[in-house]
Scaffold this active site. Structure first.
Site, mmCIF file in Angstrom:
data_model
loop_
_atom_site.group_PDB
_atom_site.id
_atom_site.type_symbol
_atom_site.label_atom_id
_atom_site.label_comp_id
_atom_site.label_asym_id
_atom_site.label_seq_id
_atom_site.Cartn_x
_atom_site.Cartn_y
_atom_site.Cartn_z
ATOM 1 C CB CYS A 90 -57.410 131.195 50.131
ATOM 2 S SG CYS A 90 -56.282 131.241 51.517
ATOM 3 C CG HIS A 131 -53.541 128.027 51.229
ATOM 4 N ND1 HIS A 131 -52.268 127.910 50.698
ATOM 5 C CD2 HIS A 131 -53.505 129.139 52.011
ATOM 6 C CE1 HIS A 131 -51.526 128.907 51.134
ATOM 7 N NE2 HIS A 131 -52.249 129.661 51.943
ATOM 8 C CG HIS A 154 -49.779 128.683 55.806
ATOM 9 N ND1 HIS A 154 -50.002 129.805 56.566
ATOM 10 C CD2 HIS A 154 -50.300 128.957 54.582
ATOM 11 C CE1 HIS A 154 -50.639 130.712 55.834
ATOM 12 N NE2 HIS A 154 -50.835 130.220 54.629
ATOM 13 C CD GLU A 196 -45.168 102.568 45.129
ATOM 14 O OE1 GLU A 196 -44.211 102.413 44.353
ATOM 15 O OE2 GLU A 196 -46.265 101.980 44.992
ATOM 16 C CG HIS A 230 -47.788 131.712 51.360
ATOM 17 N ND1 HIS A 230 -48.466 132.817 50.889
ATOM 18 C CD2 HIS A 230 -48.712 131.022 52.082
ATOM 19 C CE1 HIS A 230 -49.704 132.792 51.332
ATOM 20 N NE2 HIS A 230 -49.879 131.711 52.066
#
Ligand SMILES: CSCCC(=O)C(=O)COP(=O)(O)O
Ligand SMILES: [Zn+2]
Length: 234
Positions: free
Chosen positions: A91, A108, A110, A133, A189
């Site tokens: 990443c 990140h 999943h 909200e 993903h």
């Protein structure tokens, strides 16, 4: 700039629980329990001044230790610390796209809610939600404020690629095309979320995940997450 082994060790050794090398380990354990970083995927990177802390690739993120961290200098992108027998997270190019936008941390996940929200928005380039909200937890840079309850929050969706690092160009384009966004969904993903600080990134990731789950459940009930408030509700 190459550092001695002692200098490199000092960069990942601290009694301060808020030190990035310690925080990445703690937060990954926390994210694991949420189902965000299971099966080695997903993660978090934190920037402290000119140092970017990155976890290794393909390792169980809930078992990370501070000495496992890679450190990149920003903006030179030179590695100051590279633990042996490990590779930096795949990443990394995506995290760098967020840092180029001024982020202080990037997460990140999943999360299955992130994945499902991309699937209920089949063929669409973005996901929208309004009149909720939790939208108020998301910053809107163009106004210098946060989104309001009645605003429509729009998050870009990019298509997945066979290799994580190949997402960089489409993620960078989505960031450019949606200047107010602090998240990019990746179809089938997960999601990338960034913030000015690690705590803002965490709060935003939690708000986004809540909104993704809500949108999936609303859709199952035949309700439109971006639709107007039904007068009969009130
Ligand atoms: C089962 S994870 C597949 C690759 C991926 O999506 C990912 O997020 C990998 O991250 P890493 O930090 O392990 O390179
Ligand atoms: Zn991933």
């Amino acid at each position: 700039m190459s550092l001695t082994e002692e200098e490199q060790t000092a960069l990942v050794t601290s009694d301060d629980p808020h030190h990035p090398a310690n925080l990445i380990c703690e937060l990954c354990r926390n994210f694991y329990t949420l189902g965000w970083v299971t099966g080695t995927g997903g993660g978090i990177s934190i920037k402290k001044e000119e140092h970017i802390y990155i976890a290794p690739s393909g390792v169980q993120k809930e078992r990370l230790e501070p000495h496992n961290m890679f450190i990149l200098n920003y903006p030179s992108l030179e590695y100051l610390r590279q633990p042996t027998n490990l590779k930096p997270s795949a990443c990394t190019p995506l995290f760098l796209a967020a840092y180029d936008k001024g982020a202080g941390a990037c997460i990140h996940t999943h999360s299955q809610w992130a994945v499902l929200v991309t699937l209920i928005n089949k063929g669409k380039k973005s996901f929208k939600i309004a009149n909720t909200e939790m939208i108020k937890g998301i910053p809107r840079p163009s106004t210098g404020k946060y989104y309001g309850y009645h605003d429509t929050l729009e998050i870009p969706i990019i298509e997945n690629t066979a290799h994580e690092e190949d997402l960089r160009d489409s993620l960078a384009k989505a960031i450019k095309d949606y200047p107010d966004t602090s998240a990019v969904l990746v179809r089938r993903h997960g999601v990338y979320v960034w913030g000015d600080t690690v705590w803002k990134a965490k709060t935003q990731a939690e708000c986004y995940d809540y909104l993704f789950q809500l949108a999936v459940e609303m859709t199952k009930l035949g309700l439109d997450p971006a639709g107007p408030i039904d007068p009969l509700e009130e």
